[in-house]
Design a protein around this motif. Sequence first.
Motif, short mmCIF file in Angstrom:
data_model
loop_
_atom_site.label_atom_id
_atom_site.label_comp_id
_atom_site.label_asym_id
_atom_site.label_seq_id
_atom_site.Cartn_x
_atom_site.Cartn_y
_atom_site.Cartn_z
N GLU A 165 49.02 34.44 1.62
CA GLU A 165 48.22 35.41 2.20
C GLU A 165 46.86 34.83 2.64
O GLU A 165 46.47 35.15 3.56
N LYS A 166 46.33 33.88 1.79
CA LYS A 166 45.23 33.32 2.16
C LYS A 166 45.24 32.32 3.28
O LYS A 166 44.37 32.46 4.28
N GLU A 167 46.51 31.76 3.54
CA GLU A 167 46.83 31.00 4.62
C GLU A 167 46.80 31.65 6.07
O GLU A 167 46.45 31.49 6.76
N PHE A 168 47.54 33.02 5.60
CA PHE A 168 47.86 33.94 6.84
C PHE A 168 46.32 34.45 7.17
O PHE A 168 46.25 34.47 8.54
N ASP A 169 45.85 35.07 6.48
CA ASP A 169 44.13 35.44 6.50
C ASP A 169 43.47 34.37 7.49
O ASP A 169 42.77 34.50 8.45
N ASP A 170 43.70 33.06 7.20
CA ASP A 170 42.70 31.97 7.60
C ASP A 170 43.48 31.99 9.01
O ASP A 170 42.55 31.80 9.97
N PHE A 171 44.43 31.94 9.25
CA PHE A 171 45.21 31.99 10.39
C PHE A 171 44.70 32.97 11.34
O PHE A 171 44.28 32.64 12.81
N VAL A 172 44.85 34.21 11.05
CA VAL A 172 44.13 35.28 11.68
C VAL A 172 42.80 35.26 12.11
O VAL A 172 42.48 35.60 13.15
N MET A 173 41.94 34.64 11.12
CA MET A 173 40.77 34.86 11.52
C MET A 173 40.31 33.50 12.44
O MET A 173 39.58 33.56 13.30
N ARG A 174 41.24 32.43 12.29
CA ARG A 174 41.03 31.30 13.67
C ARG A 174 41.43 32.02 14.76
O ARG A 174 40.71 31.74 15.87
#
Length: 129
Positions: A59-68
Amino acid sequence: MPKKPFNWWLLTKMVVGGGAVIIGGPAFVMWVSPTDEELVKKYNPELQKRSREGRYEREKEFDDFVMRLKEYSKSNKPIWAVQKDEESKAKEAEAKIKAEKQSVLDEVRLRKAALRREAGLPVESSDSK
């Protein structure tokens, strides 16, 4: 020439049939699709444990990806070009950090050798770790 009467029965059938397809189709798919919890319950216990353990990281990796992606989209350049630029900057930063670490390690080795020489101990070769 007389005007043909309007076929209300045909219109009713079309509206009912269209509604059944437009509303009923997605409703049927949602009804027969299992939820995430139902799918996880069908896993064996080992897979359930691994899924629970890695959930926060995913979930954290996906959130970071979306923010980038949101940051990349603010640029006038295409997203893939901005992403490529960011990757090259990250590689350069990583290489710089690696070089700094190596210089610190070299400095530590030199100090250690100098201390050993001062103490009269034999100096170890740089091949052994």
